[in-house]
Design a protein around this motif. Structure first.
Motif, PDB file in Angstrom:
ATOM      1  N   GLN A   7       0.834  -1.182   0.000  1.00  0.00           N
ATOM      2  CA  GLN A   7       0.000   0.000   0.000  1.00  0.00           C
ATOM      3  C   GLN A   7       0.872   1.236   0.000  1.00  0.00           C
ATOM      4  N   GLN A   8       0.472   2.211  -0.810  1.00  0.00           N
ATOM      5  CA  GLN A   8       1.237   3.441  -0.906  1.00  0.00           C
ATOM      6  C   GLN A   8       0.741   4.411   0.166  1.00  0.00           C
ATOM      7  N   GLN A   9       1.562   4.700   1.133  1.00  0.00           N
ATOM      8  CA  GLN A   9       1.215   5.643   2.173  1.00  0.00           C
ATOM      9  C   GLN A   9       2.490   6.331   2.628  1.00  0.00           C
ATOM     10  N   GLN A  10       2.329   7.423   3.314  1.00  0.00           N
ATOM     11  CA  GLN A  10       3.507   8.135   3.774  1.00  0.00           C
ATOM     12  C   GLN A  10       4.258   7.262   4.772  1.00  0.00           C
ATOM     13  N   PRO A  11       5.492   6.866   4.451  1.00  0.00           N
ATOM     14  CA  PRO A  11       6.217   5.939   5.316  1.00  0.00           C
ATOM     15  C   PRO A  11       6.635   6.585   6.626  1.00  0.00           C
ATOM     16  N   GLU A  12       6.791   5.747   7.642  1.00  0.00           N
ATOM     17  CA  GLU A  12       7.215   6.225   8.941  1.00  0.00           C
ATOM     18  C   GLU A  12       8.623   5.759   9.289  1.00  0.00           C
ATOM     19  N   ALA A  13       9.137   4.755   8.579  1.00  0.00           N
ATOM     20  CA  ALA A  13      10.473   4.248   8.855  1.00  0.00           C
ATOM     21  C   ALA A  13      11.524   5.303   8.514  1.00  0.00           C
ATOM     22  N   GLU A  14      12.693   5.212   9.177  1.00  0.00           N
ATOM     23  CA  GLU A  14      13.753   6.181   8.905  1.00  0.00           C
ATOM     24  C   GLU A  14      14.237   6.065   7.468  1.00  0.00           C
ATOM     25  N   LEU A  15      14.430   4.813   7.007  1.00  0.00           N
ATOM     26  CA  LEU A  15      14.875   4.579   5.641  1.00  0.00           C
ATOM     27  C   LEU A  15      13.800   3.790   4.893  1.00  0.00           C
ATOM     28  N   ASP A  53       1.462   8.288  -5.994  1.00  0.00           N
ATOM     29  CA  ASP A  53       1.656   9.682  -5.616  1.00  0.00           C
ATOM     30  C   ASP A  53       2.957   9.846  -4.838  1.00  0.00           C
ATOM     31  N   LEU A  54       3.282   8.838  -4.042  1.00  0.00           N
ATOM     32  CA  LEU A  54       4.518   8.898  -3.255  1.00  0.00           C
ATOM     33  C   LEU A  54       5.734   8.983  -4.165  1.00  0.00           C
ATOM     34  N   LEU A  55       5.780   8.155  -5.210  1.00  0.00           N
ATOM     35  CA  LEU A  55       6.907   8.195  -6.144  1.00  0.00           C
ATOM     36  C   LEU A  55       6.952   9.519  -6.889  1.00  0.00           C
ATOM     37  N   LEU A  56       5.804   9.999  -7.347  1.00  0.00           N
ATOM     38  CA  LEU A  56       5.756  11.242  -8.113  1.00  0.00           C
ATOM     39  C   LEU A  56       6.161  12.435  -7.251  1.00  0.00           C
ATOM     40  N   ARG A  57       5.789  12.399  -5.977  1.00  0.00           N
ATOM     41  CA  ARG A  57       6.206  13.478  -5.072  1.00  0.00           C
ATOM     42  C   ARG A  57       7.693  13.386  -4.756  1.00  0.00           C
ATOM     43  N   SER A  58       8.184  12.168  -4.631  1.00  0.00           N
ATOM     44  CA  SER A  58       9.567  11.966  -4.199  1.00  0.00           C
ATOM     45  C   SER A  58      10.572  12.194  -5.312  1.00  0.00           C
ATOM     46  N   ASN A  59      10.179  11.912  -6.551  1.00  0.00           N
ATOM     47  CA  ASN A  59      11.068  12.105  -7.699  1.00  0.00           C
ATOM     48  C   ASN A  59      10.289  12.768  -8.828  1.00  0.00           C
ATOM     49  N   PRO A  60       9.912  14.037  -8.649  1.00  0.00           N
ATOM     50  CA  PRO A  60       9.097  14.718  -9.669  1.00  0.00           C
ATOM     51  C   PRO A  60       9.828  14.983 -10.975  1.00  0.00           C
ATOM     52  N   VAL A  61      11.157  14.944 -10.951  1.00  0.00           N
ATOM     53  CA  VAL A  61      11.925  15.226 -12.177  1.00  0.00           C
ATOM     54  C   VAL A  61      11.924  14.023 -13.106  1.00  0.00           C
TER      55      VAL A  61
END
Length: 229
Positions: A7-15, A53-61
């Motif tokens: 599931q794509q959600q805002q992760p909470e883990a450090e890495l 959305d997580l991938l698109l936000r994290s690497n928009p370029v």
């Protein structure tokens, strides 16, 4: 297809590693994280359909994997991620040597390994003269890598390092490149097969890479997706 979607959600883990099961660039990061003994959350991404959305936000370029999230902050591009891991976690296993000149050489050859994938992709995508040119290029690239390896155990000498991590994920792709390019890796780069076997003895590599048959199945899928006969 291997690799279960999460599931794509805002992760909470450090890495957190945003990745795709067969991506050799993502596999570089997985091998490095394993060598360093760093715990992380793996987030499988969809690359052939709608991207998260997580991938698109994290690497928009570039909108592609791998992306390493460290405390929610994204680091993109596999070789940049490897260098970042060395700098952010200096007390863990070092991928780069301490000598500045040796570090520079390692960075050069790590970047050069990308040419294996670039030329190999053209082998299964193209035909005719374009494929012949790709064949000539991959033969030249593999030959240069073989010469740089020489009689050393690993590219950095006795230590498994940056160049090994960068190149070894392409090994399962080589049988497909051989078939499409009608070439022999053993003849082109006779020292690379033994190097690949040494790398495969490492747990980080053995647990990360997929068999060549799975990679070939994925290439066949890509050909269908792109409409390549």
């Amino acid at each position: 297809m291997a690799g279960e979607k999460q599931q794509q959600q805002q992760p909470e883990a450090e890495l957190v590693l945003l990745d795709f099961w067969v991506s050799p660039f993502g596999q570089r990061c997985r091998i490095a994280l394993a060598e360093k003994g760093l715990a992380y959350e793996y987030s499988e991404q969809e690359l052939l359909g709608a991207k998260s959305d997580l991938l698109l936000r994290s690497n928009p370029v570039h909108k592609k994997v791998p992306v390493l999230l460290h405390g929610g902050r994204p680091v993109c591009e596999s070789l940049v991620i490897l260098a970042y891991l060395d700098e952010a976690f200096p007390d863990s296993y070092a991928l780069l040597p301490s000598d500045p000149y040796a570090r520079a050489r390692a960075r050069f050859w790590a970047a050069y390994t990308d040419k294996v994938y670039e030329a190999g992709t053209r082998l299964w995508k193209l035909k005719g003269d374009a494929r012949a040119q790709a064949r000539d290029e991959i033969v030249r690239v593999l030959g240069n890598l073989d010469a740089e390896l020489g009689d050393k155990k690993f590219f950095g000498g006795d230590v498994f390092g940056l160049v090994d991590v960068a190149l070894v994920p392409f090994v399962p792709w080589l049988p497909s490149y051989e078939r499409y390019g009608e070439l022999s890796v053993e003849e082109t780069a006779p020292r690379l097969p033994a190097w690949a076997r040494r790398c495969a003895e490492r747990e980080s590599v053995a647990k990360t890479l997929y068999p060549p048959e799975k990679v070939d199945e994925f290439i066949t899928l890509l050909k269908k997706v792109y409409g390549i006969e």
